[in-house]
Each structure stands twice: as C-alpha cells, then as structure tokens.
Enzyme design. Structure first.
Site, PDB file in Angstrom:
ATOM      1  N   GLU A   1       0.846  -1.205   0.000  1.00  9.68           N
ATOM      2  CA  GLU A   1       0.000   0.000   0.000  1.00  9.68           C
ATOM      3  C   GLU A   1       0.873   1.244   0.000  1.00  9.68           C
ATOM      4  O   GLU A   1       2.035   1.180   0.409  1.00  9.68           O
ATOM      5  CB  GLU A   1      -0.838   0.037   1.295  1.00  9.68           C
TER       6      GLU A   1
ATOM      7  N   LYS B   1       2.184   4.609   1.601  1.00  9.32           N
ATOM      8  CA  LYS B   1       2.281   5.092   2.987  1.00  9.32           C
ATOM      9  C   LYS B   1       1.926   6.574   2.961  1.00  9.32           C
ATOM     10  O   LYS B   1       2.756   7.430   2.621  1.00  9.32           O
ATOM     11  CB  LYS B   1       3.695   4.858   3.534  1.00  9.32           C
TER      12      LYS B   1
ATOM     13  N   ASP C   1       1.292  10.233   3.893  1.00  9.11           N
ATOM     14  CA  ASP C   1       1.975  11.066   4.879  1.00  9.11           C
ATOM     15  C   ASP C   1       0.982  12.029   5.535  1.00  9.11           C
ATOM     16  O   ASP C   1       0.832  13.175   5.131  1.00  9.11           O
ATOM     17  CB  ASP C   1       3.101  11.841   4.181  1.00  9.11           C
TER      18      ASP C   1
ATOM     19  N   TYR D   1      -7.047   1.958   6.260  1.00  8.97           N
ATOM     20  CA  TYR D   1      -6.080   0.924   5.909  1.00  8.97           C
ATOM     21  C   TYR D   1      -5.915  -0.208   6.930  1.00  8.97           C
ATOM     22  O   TYR D   1      -5.113  -1.111   6.723  1.00  8.97           O
ATOM     23  CB  TYR D   1      -4.715   1.507   5.578  1.00  8.97           C
TER      24      TYR D   1
ATOM     25  N   LYS E   1      10.685   3.101   3.129  1.00 12.07           N
ATOM     26  CA  LYS E   1      10.626   4.557   3.113  1.00 12.07           C
ATOM     27  C   LYS E   1      11.465   5.127   1.981  1.00 12.07           C
ATOM     28  O   LYS E   1      12.586   4.674   1.751  1.00 12.07           O
ATOM     29  CB  LYS E   1      11.173   5.111   4.437  1.00 12.07           C
TER      30      LYS E   1
ATOM     31  N   CYS F   1      19.258  49.175   4.937  1.00 11.78           N
ATOM     32  CA  CYS F   1      18.360  48.634   3.910  1.00 11.78           C
ATOM     33  C   CYS F   1      19.121  48.544   2.581  1.00 11.78           C
ATOM     34  O   CYS F   1      19.772  49.506   2.186  1.00 11.78           O
ATOM     35  CB  CYS F   1      17.146  49.539   3.791  1.00 11.78           C
TER      36      CYS F   1
ATOM     37  N   CYS G   1      17.612  51.569   0.270  1.00 17.40           N
ATOM     38  CA  CYS G   1      17.779  53.001   0.516  1.00 17.40           C
ATOM     39  C   CYS G   1      19.023  53.307   1.337  1.00 17.40           C
ATOM     40  O   CYS G   1      19.412  54.467   1.463  1.00 17.40           O
ATOM     41  CB  CYS G   1      16.549  53.558   1.226  1.00 17.40           C
TER      42      CYS G   1
ATOM     43  N   CYS H   1      13.042  47.711   7.357  1.00 14.70           N
ATOM     44  CA  CYS H   1      13.369  49.058   6.895  1.00 14.70           C
ATOM     45  C   CYS H   1      12.166  49.947   7.186  1.00 14.70           C
ATOM     46  O   CYS H   1      11.057  49.660   6.733  1.00 14.70           O
ATOM     47  CB  CYS H   1      13.651  49.054   5.391  1.00 14.70           C
TER      48      CYS H   1
ATOM     49  N   CYS I   1      12.369  55.178   1.622  1.00 13.74           N
ATOM     50  CA  CYS I   1      12.973  54.024   0.945  1.00 13.74           C
ATOM     51  C   CYS I   1      12.188  53.735  -0.334  1.00 13.74           C
ATOM     52  O   CYS I   1      10.985  53.462  -0.289  1.00 13.74           O
ATOM     53  CB  CYS I   1      12.952  52.790   1.841  1.00 13.74           C
TER      54      CYS I   1
HETATM   55  S1  IVH Z   1      -0.817   0.327   8.773  1.00 12.98           S
HETATM   56  C1  IVH Z   1       0.616  -1.650  12.567  1.00 12.98           C
HETATM   57  N1  IVH Z   1      -0.981   1.403   6.413  1.00 12.98           N
HETATM   58  O1  IVH Z   1       2.407   5.089   8.935  1.00 12.98           O
HETATM   59  C2  IVH Z   1       0.306  -1.003  11.300  1.00 12.98           C
HETATM   60  N2  IVH Z   1      -0.050   2.698   8.172  1.00 12.98           N
HETATM   61  O2  IVH Z   1       4.966   4.916  10.353  1.00 12.98           O
HETATM   62  C3  IVH Z   1      -0.732   0.015  11.368  1.00 12.98           C
HETATM   63  N3  IVH Z   1       0.537   4.982   7.491  1.00 12.98           N
HETATM   64  O3  IVH Z   1       1.194   5.241  12.213  1.00 12.98           O
HETATM   65  C4  IVH Z   1      -0.626   1.019  10.340  1.00 12.98           C
HETATM   66  N4  IVH Z   1      -0.135   4.809   5.404  1.00 12.98           N
HETATM   67  O4  IVH Z   1       0.079   6.705  10.381  1.00 12.98           O
HETATM   68  C5  IVH Z   1      -0.584   1.583   7.696  1.00 12.98           C
HETATM   69  N5  IVH Z   1      -1.262   2.233   4.266  1.00 12.98           N
HETATM   70  C6  IVH Z   1      -0.877   2.404   5.536  1.00 12.98           C
HETATM   71  C7  IVH Z   1      -0.336   3.617   5.993  1.00 12.98           C
HETATM   72  C8  IVH Z   1       0.064   3.720   7.331  1.00 12.98           C
HETATM   73  C9  IVH Z   1       0.377   5.620   6.311  1.00 12.98           C
HETATM   74  C10 IVH Z   1       1.135   5.583   8.682  1.00 12.98           C
HETATM   75  C11 IVH Z   1       0.368   5.397   9.959  1.00 12.98           C
HETATM   76  C12 IVH Z   1       1.350   4.782  10.909  1.00 12.98           C
HETATM   77  C13 IVH Z   1       2.639   5.200  10.305  1.00 12.98           C
HETATM   78  C14 IVH Z   1       3.775   4.330  10.741  1.00 12.98           C
END
Ligand code: IVH
Length: 704
Positions: free
Chosen positions: A113, A115, A117, A224, A312, A406, A409, A439, A444
């Site tokens: 999946e 991740k 942010d 998720y 990551k 400045c 001026c 300034c 100026c």
């Molecule tokens: S699963 C034990 N799935 O990543 C697993 N987490 O660094 C439960 N996050 O705290 C989380 N996308 O905030 C999972 N597709 C995804 C995610 C995800 C983002 C975040 C989540 C977690 C953090 C861990």
C-alpha cells in the site's frame, strides 16, 4: 404529515449518502454537483423547518457550532502500533526471511500500500454510526478529536450494509497537496508563518478546538487497517479493505497484492518517481502480510508488528550551489534573504531560488554565498535549504553579513524580536522567536514601490492601468513620494514620463479618479497594515464605519472588534486576533502614517460600508470564480458568495455547483467544460443573488 416529512428527510439523507459513497469511495459520481447541492439544500431546509427530526448522523450535521474547551483522552481498545522501516531491497529481503522463518513453512502473500503522509486516526463505529474519532497519541491513549473527524467529508458518519456492532477503523487523515499549497498562500497573505508540509498541516488542523476551522482545511481520509471489531470481519487484509469499501469507507486505489518479495520490490521501485504525480504526499510504501491469521503467530517486537514493514523513500533531495544571496524588501519593510541557486531539477520542477526565510535561519544553517547545499521540497512544493555541505565550501567564503542598512535606501534598519505564529504541530521551525529586520525609512524607494504596488492591486484599490512599471517610473522621477501622491498626479505629469502617450495618460488619470469611491474596506486593506488583509479590513470597515473612527480607536476597542471575546474562544486564535488589533493600533500611533492617511482622505472619499444584503440564495452551492470580473474583485465576489450562503472553492471538480467566469478565464473554464459543470457570467451571477425588487409604492406601481 409529520410522518411523511420524516420519511422524506430519511429518503434525502440516504440519497445523499449514496452519492457521497459514489464520489468518495468509488470515485464514480452519478450526478452533477448542482443536483447534489439541490438534494443537500432540500434536506437542510426540511430539517430547519422540522428540527425535531435532526439526528447527529445527518449529512448536514458535520460541523459543530461550539468550540471545545480542551481534548479528552481516550484509550484505544486495540493499541495503535507503529511500523519498522526499511530503506532498500536488501532490508526488504531480510524482512521477508524473518517472516518466512516465523511462519515456519506456512503460505503467505503480501499486500503493498502507499504510505500516506498524514496523521494516523482511529474511527469507532457502533451499530454503523460514527461515535468516536481519535488520534494515535502514544499508541495506547490518544485525543478525542471526534468533532474534527466529523468535518471530513470523505469519512462517512454512518456506514452502510451489514456492519458489525463495533467496528474500529484505522486510517490516515491527510491534506491533499493542493489544499496545503492554498492554505500556505492564504497564510502568507495574512502575514502568518508558513506550514512546513502537508503532514504538519493535517496534524495542526486536527488539533483545532474549533471544528469550523478544521472544516475549512479540506482534509481527506484513507482507511487501511482494523482496530477493535465485534465478530468476524475478514480472513485476509485485502478482503478487509474490500469490505471497508463496500460499507462506505474510502480506501486508497493503489493497493496491490504481491506473491513474493521480488514483486514487492518491483512495486517499491515503480513508485519512487511516480509518487510525485499523486495529489497527496506519500513517504514510502507499507508492506503487510495478507493472511490475518498469521498476525498472531508473528506477533510484535516492542511497538511494531512483525507482519508489517514500511519501505521509506528518502525525501527527494538535490545538491546545488548558492550563486548569491539577495535581500528583498517586502511591503511591510521586512527584509528577506533569498538564495539564487544553480538551477537544478527537483521533484518535477527546476528550482532556481529558495527563500532563506530570515537571518536567524542563515545563522542556524551557517549558509554562505558559494556554498554547496542540499535542497528539499517541503511537501514536495516549496524548496528549502536543509543542509550545507561545508566540505565543499570555497576558501575564503565569509559568513553572510547581517544587513545593518536597507539594501535599497541605505538607511539604518530596525531589528525586532518577532513571535512566531501558528500551531506548534504545524510550523516549520520550533524556536519561538525570530528576528525581523525591518526598513522603516519613509523615503525608501523599494519599500515605497512595494507599498504602491500593493495599494493599487486588484484586491485593494484596484486601480487599472497602474502597474509595476509605471510605479517604477513614478517613484524614480520623484512624482510619487507616498501613497497619497497618486491622487495628486495630473495628465501633464504623466506625459513627461517615458512611453506614456496621451491616451494612456488619460486612462491612468481616469482609473485613479474612479478608485476614489472604492468601498472603505478597500482603502483600509490598501494601507498595507501588517496582518490586515481584505477579510479583516472588512471587519474594521463594517464595525467602525470610517477611517477617522479607526484612527481614534483604543487598543481595547480594536480588540473588541477584531477579537470579540464571545466569538473567539480558542486562546491561540484570540492571541492571533489580538496581534491584528495591536498592529492597527501601532500603525495609527505613527504620526507619519496618520499624515498620509489624512492626506489620502483629502482625495479619496470611500463609500461607507453598505449593509450587504444577505440571502441564502447560494446555500449549499460551491462556486468557483475565474477570469477578471467587471463588478467585483476577487475578495468582493468571495464575500458576496459567502454573504449569500455559498461556498467558494479554488478548483473546479465534480462537486462544483457552477463557475462564474469573467474575461480571460483559462484552465478552470476548460476543466468546467470537461466535467460539464455549469458556467455563468457575472450578470447571471448578479441576477442569481438579487432580491425581489421592493414594492415601489410611491409610483403607485406594485411589483410582484
Ligand atoms: S498500517 C501496525 N498502512 O504510517 C500497522 N499505516 O509509520 C498500522 N501509514 O502510524 C498502520 N499509510 O500513520 C498503515 N497504508 C498504511 C499507511 C500507514 C500511512 C502511517 C500510519 C502509521 C505510520 C507508521
């Protein structure tokens, strides 16, 4: 009768929920936004007329009126774990080996999946109704943020179909890149500190006590994982995601099954560059074992499960060189250092400049001209210098001298300690104070040009035909030495300037003349008082009614107007509003400012604020404005839309009710056509909000 109304209300709610589902979960809307809005306003009016039938899971009940006093702590029924990280294929293979060993010959598959942010959140549904939204906190206890979670339209207030009595869903609340950029643009306009990235912005938004603020932040959500659940839900993780979708929860569409770690690695490689095309930020991928019955066998290590791993991506970074550092003077006189860079490609664009924000930041980084630096894009949008590679520093490179004068001026500047604004969770740098180099020289020229450009701008006095190049000439020739001088110009003065012919001189004088009767709030905004943009200028105009009264107002009176204790309860917000009041007070304490304002008032006769007619003709409508309009500026039409109950949006989507298009409308108009969203012109818009004409008894003629 009452029974029928109740039935109709329920029918409308279900219909709206179905369309929310089609839009947010399936991404396949069936109706145009206008039709959706019609359903919504129909429901709203029925509920308003029959408040006894309002229930908290109604689609109209997302934003609570009353801000909270503080956050309650809640214990998670199932802890919210964190995930261990890997950074390369080798580490992923080592993870796979550990899994194989742990499962001791059992078959297993992976689900990969994105991740997202954002901020991990837990949603608790009881009998299908959302009863709790919580942050992760320390994993076992988090904050109750239900009031904010409810404002997120992608999160259903009620699930559909066959759902367990208790269902806790974990997912990520995130801020789309576009919403983040827009929020920062807005904050910059208001003189507030910029938010570091979409994650911090989402975190700060969820930490608001006032849900009305969160509701404006355009957050979204992907589910998720499962938390507590009564009874059986699914056998595999993939199946649970499918089931989430079925019962109304949005799940990210880019989820893939993988049979082995090679396939996982392939997917990780694929997203490395493709991630920049997404309209939300990801910081990697999450790899999970699909078979849920394996979770117990694998167990957890400390705070992270052994059945899950994140891959990551390092934030996209590039190395480049600082060619020079410029110091720019802004309209409030603040000096900002900006680095000119050797052009470099980064996360999809060529970067040539990066703001260094302030001179404290130069000290913190110890950055010098000629240095090799590493740049990164905050939220993949704003380039930032994150590191100086001192080993490449050219010999003799000197620390960048803090300006004493400045750059424009040459006058001595003032240095003041400036308290940062914004929530701790959101802002880029944690120290509480920075120093602003300002300034304040009344003569100026750069500062004056900045102020004049702002004064004549579209959202202020809106003086057509007066732009930066004319202002440059007017200031350099000495014809204009302060804001009021614009109104003293005569045609002959202009004809003496280069490239100004008779016709354009006439046009300029006419445009300046026309601006003399702009509404009062525009004049207030045009003064360029720190922290007072269009919105607060309107508050001041409608409360005081004249500049004279604002000049005479005490700090107390200004505070009462800009930060009314009864309305602004959140202490952070109050502090921010008080800062605006102080700024107005300080502006008018300065005798020179008063002199210029009084001088201006000799020429400008601003229209007193009319009590704008407020209707609810646009209730439930989301409206996008594009192109240049004749009767309104952007701020005015936005205010008019809001006054009439509508919502303004900056981008066209299927949810847009209609687009108001003026001249030279560009891509938004194309998008509207593409999505078949209705487009109207300014006149049609005026007709829409017009009240019925009042009866004209005097003429003896009765209008309907
Ligand atoms: S699963 C034990 N799935 O990543 C697993 N987490 O660094 C439960 N996050 O705290 C989380 N996308 O905030 C999972 N597709 C995804 C995610 C995800 C983002 C975040 C989540 C977690 C953090 C861990």
């Amino acid at each position: 009768m009452a029974k029928e109304v109740k039935k109709q209300i329920e029918r409308l709610r279900n219909e709206i929920r179905r369309h929310d589902y089609l839009y947010y979960v399936l991404n396949q809307p069936e109706i145009a936004d206008q039709q959706y809005d019609k359903l919504f306003s129909e429901l709203k009016s029925l509920e308003e007329a029959n408040p006894q039938f309002i229930t908290s899971d109604s689609p109209t009940q997302r934003v609570s009126e009353q801000p909270l006093e503080g956050f309650k702590k809640v214990e998670h029924a199932v802890p919210m774990l964190s995930i261990d990280n890997t950074y390369n294929a080798e580490e992923l293979r080592a993870f796979d080996e550990r899994v194989a060993k742990g499962l001791d010959g059992r078959n297993y598959d992976y689900v990969v999946e994105l991740k997202i942010d954002g901020v991990a959140s837990s949603l608790r549904y009881e009998k299908g109704v959302l009863v709790l939204g919580a942050t992760r906190g320390d994993g076992t206890k988090g904050d109750d943020i239900t009031h904010n979670i409810r404002t997120i339209k992608a999160i259903p207030l009620r699930l559909t179909g066959d759902v367990p009595d208790v269902l806790e869903v974990r997912g990520e609340v995130y801020m789309p890149k576009k919403a983040f950029q827009k929020l920062n643009e807005e904050r910059e306009k208001q003189g507030e500190s910029l938010l570091a990235n979409p994650r911090n912005a989402a975190a700060g938004s969820l930490k608001q006590l006032d849900a009305k603020i969160t509701a404006k932040r355009n957050l979204s959500f992907f589910a998720y994982a499962l938390g507590e659940v009564s009874g059986k839900f699914a056998k595999t993780h993939y199946e649970s995601l499918e089931k989430f979708k079925k019962i109304g929860l949005p799940v990210n569409p880019n989820i893939k099954k993988a049979e082995n770690i090679d396939e996982v690695i392939e997917i990780c490689d694929k997203w490395k560059n493709k991630r920049f095309e997404l309209d939300y930020q990801i910081d990697g991928l999450v790899i999970k074992i699909d078979q849920l019955n394996h979770y117990e066998i694998l167990g957890t290590t400390g705070r992270a499960p052994r059945w899950c791993m994140s891959y990551k991506y390092e934030a996209e970074r590039e190395r480049t060189k600082i060619l020079s550092i410029d110091v720019q003077v802004g309209k409030t006189g603040i000096l900002t250092p900006v680095a000119n860079l050797e052009p470099v490609q980064l996360a999809g664009t060529t970067v040539k400049r990066a703001s260094l924000h302030n001179f404290d930041e130069i000290d913190r980084l110890d950055v010098r001209e000629g240095d090799t630096v590493v740049i990164e894009k905050a939220g993949e949008i704003i380039p930032q210098i994150v590191e100086v590679r001192k080993e490449f520093r050219p010999k003799g490179a000197k620390p960048f001298p803090k300006p004493q004068v400045c750059p424009s001026c040459g006058e001595k500047i003032q240095i003041i300690g400036k308290k940062r604004t914004g929530k701790k969770e959101e802002i880029a740098h944690k120290s509480e104070y920075t120093h602003a180099y300002i300034c304040t020289n009344k003569n100026c020229t750069t500062l004056l040009k900045e102020r004049l450009n702002y004064f004549v701008g579209r959202d202020q006095m809106n003086i057509e035909n007066v732009g930066p190049s004319l202002i440059e000439q007017l200031v350099e020739s000495g014809l204009v030495k302060n804001l009021a001088d614009i109104y003293k110009l005569e045609k002959e003065d202009l004809l003496g300037l280069e490239r100004i012919a008779d016709k354009s001189a006439t046009n300029i004088i006419e445009a300046v003349g026309k601006s003399k009767h702009q509404p009062l709030w525009r004049l207030i905004a045009a003064l360029g008082i720190r922290h007072i943009g269009g919105e607060f200028a309107q508050v001041l105009a409608s409360s005081f009614g004249s500049i004279k009264k604002i000049q005479d107002a005490s700090l107390d009176q200004l505070t009462q107007v800009l930060a009314p204790a009864l309305k602004v309860k959140d202490p952070k917000k109050r502090e921010e509003r008080q800062k605006r009041a102080k700024s107005v007070c300080e502006y008018f304490k300065n005798p020179r400012n008063n002199m210029i304002v009084n001088d201006l008032l000799g020429y400008v006769k601003p229209e007193p604020p009319e009590k704008t007619s407020k209707t609810n003709k646009l209730t439930g409508k989301t409206i996008v404005v594009t192109g240049s309009l004749k009767n309104f500026t952007r701020d005015e039409i936005k205010q008019t839309i809001k006054d009439n109950g509508g919502k303004v949006s900056s981008s066209v989507s299927k949810k847009t009710s209609f687009v108001v298009a003026g001249d030279d409308a560009g891509s938004k108009l194309d998008k509207a056509r593409q999505l078949q969203v209705k487009v109207i012109d300014e006149n049609k818009f005026l007709q829409l909000i017009q009240k019925k004409p009042k009866s004209k008894k005097k003429s003896g003629f009765l209008w309907e």
